[in-house]
Design a protein around this motif. Structure first.
Motif, PDB file in Angstrom:
ATOM      1  N   GLY A 158      97.024  95.573 -11.919  1.00 34.27           N
ATOM      2  CA  GLY A 158      97.770  94.997 -10.820  1.00 34.27           C
ATOM      3  C   GLY A 158      97.766  94.476 -10.189  1.00 34.27           C
ATOM      4  N   VAL A 159      98.361  94.280  -9.158  1.00 32.49           N
ATOM      5  CA  VAL A 159      98.226  93.005  -7.667  1.00 32.49           C
ATOM      6  C   VAL A 159      97.707  93.675  -7.072  1.00 32.49           C
ATOM      7  CG1 VAL A 159      99.465  91.484  -9.122  1.00 32.49           C
ATOM      8  CG2 VAL A 159     100.298  92.786  -8.033  1.00 32.49           C
ATOM      9  N   MET A 160      96.954  93.542  -5.723  1.00 37.63           N
ATOM     10  CA  MET A 160      97.337  93.828  -4.294  1.00 37.63           C
ATOM     11  C   MET A 160      96.980  92.987  -3.520  1.00 37.63           C
ATOM     12  SD  MET A 160      93.483  93.500  -2.951  1.00 37.63           S
ATOM     13  CE  MET A 160      92.922  91.927  -3.650  1.00 37.63           C
ATOM     14  N   CYS A 161      96.818  93.681  -2.031  1.00 35.23           N
ATOM     15  CA  CYS A 161      96.993  92.092  -0.590  1.00 35.23           C
ATOM     16  C   CYS A 161      96.352  93.573   0.168  1.00 35.23           C
ATOM     17  CB  CYS A 161      98.350  91.597  -0.730  1.00 35.23           C
ATOM     18  SG  CYS A 161      99.344  93.078  -0.549  1.00 35.23           S
ATOM     19  N   CYS A 162      95.956  92.890   1.726  1.00 30.98           N
ATOM     20  CA  CYS A 162      95.130  93.936   2.453  1.00 30.98           C
ATOM     21  C   CYS A 162      94.788  93.394   3.570  1.00 30.98           C
ATOM     22  CB  CYS A 162      93.563  94.831   2.401  1.00 30.98           C
ATOM     23  SG  CYS A 162      94.237  95.695   0.468  1.00 30.98           S
ATOM     24  N   THR A 163      95.121  93.710   4.810  1.00 28.89           N
ATOM     25  CA  THR A 163      94.743  93.377   6.165  1.00 28.89           C
ATOM     26  C   THR A 163      94.399  94.735   7.179  1.00 28.89           C
ATOM     27  OG1 THR A 163      97.127  93.799   6.634  1.00 28.89           O
ATOM     28  CG2 THR A 163      96.358  90.655   5.928  1.00 28.89           C
ATOM     29  N   PRO A 164      92.902  94.556   6.926  1.00 28.76           N
ATOM     30  CA  PRO A 164      92.168  95.457   7.545  1.00 28.76           C
ATOM     31  C   PRO A 164      92.424  94.863   9.286  1.00 28.76           C
ATOM     32  CG  PRO A 164      90.468  94.266   5.979  1.00 28.76           C
ATOM     33  CD  PRO A 164      92.096  93.797   5.905  1.00 28.76           C
ATOM     34  N   GLU A 165      92.032  93.698   9.331  1.00 25.99           N
ATOM     35  CA  GLU A 165      92.572  93.461  10.878  1.00 25.99           C
ATOM     36  C   GLU A 165      93.259  93.164  11.627  1.00 25.99           C
ATOM     37  OE1 GLU A 165      89.144  92.966  12.426  1.00 25.99           O
ATOM     38  OE2 GLU A 165      88.155  94.353  10.932  1.00 25.99           O
ATOM     39  N   ARG A 166      94.348  93.711  11.311  1.00 29.01           N
ATOM     40  CA  ARG A 166      96.033  92.898  11.162  1.00 29.01           C
ATOM     41  C   ARG A 166      97.228  93.639  10.145  1.00 29.01           C
ATOM     42  NH1 ARG A 166      99.043  87.805   9.887  1.00 29.01           N
ATOM     43  NH2 ARG A 166      98.002  87.222   8.083  1.00 29.01           N
ATOM     44  N   ALA A 167      98.975  93.355  10.957  1.00 30.03           N
ATOM     45  CA  ALA A 167      99.772  93.696   9.805  1.00 30.03           C
ATOM     46  C   ALA A 167      99.965  91.924   9.832  1.00 30.03           C
ATOM     47  CB  ALA A 167     100.856  94.843  10.376  1.00 30.03           C
ATOM     48  N   GLY A 168     100.599  91.771   8.846  1.00 29.07           N
ATOM     49  CA  GLY A 168     101.756  90.999   8.683  1.00 29.07           C
ATOM     50  C   GLY A 168     101.510  90.042   7.844  1.00 29.07           C
ATOM     51  N   LEU A 169     100.500  89.934   6.922  1.00 36.07           N
ATOM     52  CA  LEU A 169      99.905  89.026   5.723  1.00 36.07           C
ATOM     53  C   LEU A 169     101.334  88.875   4.502  1.00 36.07           C
ATOM     54  CD1 LEU A 169      98.252  86.299   4.404  1.00 36.07           C
ATOM     55  CD2 LEU A 169      97.713  88.463   3.336  1.00 36.07           C
ATOM     56  N   ASN A 170     101.713  87.992   4.447  1.00 31.98           N
ATOM     57  CA  ASN A 170     103.157  87.231   3.514  1.00 31.98           C
ATOM     58  C   ASN A 170     102.573  86.993   2.483  1.00 31.98           C
ATOM     59  OD1 ASN A 170     105.520  86.657   2.517  1.00 31.98           O
ATOM     60  ND2 ASN A 170     106.281  86.745   4.218  1.00 31.98           N
ATOM     61  N   VAL A 171     102.747  87.991   1.017  1.00 35.91           N
ATOM     62  CA  VAL A 171     101.724  87.757  -0.265  1.00 35.91           C
ATOM     63  C   VAL A 171     102.873  87.283  -1.085  1.00 35.91           C
ATOM     64  CG1 VAL A 171     100.355  88.022  -2.395  1.00 35.91           C
ATOM     65  CG2 VAL A 171     100.000  88.852   0.601  1.00 35.91           C
ATOM     66  N   ASN A 172     103.124  86.466  -1.567  1.00 27.92           N
ATOM     67  CA  ASN A 172     103.900  86.476  -2.545  1.00 27.92           C
ATOM     68  C   ASN A 172     102.803  86.202  -4.807  1.00 27.92           C
ATOM     69  OD1 ASN A 172     105.143  84.252  -5.175  1.00 27.92           O
ATOM     70  ND2 ASN A 172     107.073  85.454  -4.582  1.00 27.92           N
ATOM     71  N   PHE A 173     103.581  86.676  -5.338  1.00 28.00           N
ATOM     72  CA  PHE A 173     102.926  87.567  -6.265  1.00 28.00           C
ATOM     73  C   PHE A 173     104.563  87.233  -8.334  1.00 28.00           C
ATOM     74  CE2 PHE A 173     100.733  90.929  -4.270  1.00 28.00           C
ATOM     75  CZ  PHE A 173      99.723  90.660  -4.044  1.00 28.00           C
ATOM     76  N   SER A 174     103.632  86.124  -8.666  1.00 24.05           N
ATOM     77  CA  SER A 174     104.625  85.480 -10.115  1.00 24.05           C
ATOM     78  C   SER A 174     103.606  85.305 -11.646  1.00 24.05           C
ATOM     79  CB  SER A 174     105.247  84.298  -9.154  1.00 24.05           C
ATOM     80  OG  SER A 174     104.158  83.507  -8.805  1.00 24.05           O
ATOM     81  N   GLU A 175     104.536  84.796 -11.956  1.00 26.81           N
ATOM     82  CA  GLU A 175     104.298  84.644 -13.450  1.00 26.81           C
ATOM     83  C   GLU A 175     102.957  85.839 -14.255  1.00 26.81           C
ATOM     84  OE1 GLU A 175     102.331  80.581 -13.628  1.00 26.81           O
ATOM     85  OE2 GLU A 175     103.561  80.182 -11.637  1.00 26.81           O
ATOM     86  N   ILE A 176     102.995  87.421 -13.323  1.00 25.64           N
ATOM     87  CA  ILE A 176     102.653  88.125 -13.585  1.00 25.64           C
ATOM     88  C   ILE A 176     102.865  89.048 -15.298  1.00 25.64           C
ATOM     89  CG2 ILE A 176     102.600  90.709 -13.342  1.00 25.64           C
ATOM     90  CD1 ILE A 176     103.490  90.645 -11.022  1.00 25.64           C
ATOM     91  N   SER A 177     101.606  88.719 -16.047  1.00 27.95           N
ATOM     92  CA  SER A 177     101.691  88.746 -17.631  1.00 27.95           C
ATOM     93  C   SER A 177     100.620  90.030 -17.562  1.00 27.95           C
ATOM     94  CB  SER A 177     101.626  87.818 -18.237  1.00 27.95           C
ATOM     95  OG  SER A 177     100.448  87.251 -17.963  1.00 27.95           O
TER      96      SER A 177
END
Length: 190
Positions: A158-177
């Motif tokens: 699948g997809v993942m996202c992380c921010t070890p030093e902060r919060a608030g990264l806005n991530v958009n995942f699309s075209e997932i197949s």
């Protein structure tokens, strides 16, 4: 498309119109021991179970600007055996990279020659080997990594996202197949 579920569900997310949007929680990461001596399994992973060989692909958009901001794709056997890959902000710039964890983590990173705020990742599992590719335009797919993985009957991808030093990264995942393995030759960049 199979049923997706969260490991470490973020406080803010939505899935609509075939797009997953996530705002990362603070101090989230996937890492095991190497160099830093700690283990973290707090990153956000939205994945599904797979039992056969496959090709998984996604488009990722985010504005990376804080040390270790990261987003991309992930393949998981369990908490000690996984691969994450995508853009990660380090050394003052967004870089393409991957972390393969088989007990302990390794990290391979390099320059990204494109707009790191909009990129694609592709992962193919075939015969217990992972072929990891990336793209700056959705058309040309250089090889990022080729590796073996622990053989088991079930995996998650699948997809993942992380921010070890902060919060608030806005991530958009699309075209997932998720499809059967694409069958392309190793150096076929299409």
């Amino acid at each position: 498309m199979p049923q997706f579920h969260w490991i470490n569900e973020p406080a803010i997310w939505r899935n609509e119109n075939d797009q997953l949007t996530v705002v990362t929680d603070g101090q989230t990461d996937f890492w095991r021991e190497t160099w830093y001596g700690f283990t973290r399994f707090s990153g956000h992973f939205w994945g599904c179970e797979v039992q056969e060989d496959f090709t998984f692909q996604a488009r990722i958009r985010a504005d990376f600007h804080t040390l270790y901001d990261q987003a991309g794709i992930m393949f998981m056997v369990d908490e000690q055996h996984w691969l994450k890959a995508g853009i990660e902000y380090n050394d003052g710039q967004a870089a393409i990279g991957s972390v393969l964890t088989q007990g302990g983590s390794d990290w391979a990173t390099g320059s990204f020659n494109g707009d790191a705020r909009d990129f694609w990742m592709r992962l193919t599992l075939r015969d217990d080997c992972l072929r990891l590719q990336y793209s700056a335009d959705g058309l040309i797919w250089p090889l990022l990594r080729l590796c073996r993985i622990v053989k088991t009957r079930r995996y998650q991808v699948g997809v993942m996202c992380c921010t070890p030093e902060r919060a608030g990264l806005n991530v958009n995942f699309s075209e997932i197949s998720l499809t059967p393995p694409n069958g392309k030759a190793l150096h076929d960049l299409s």
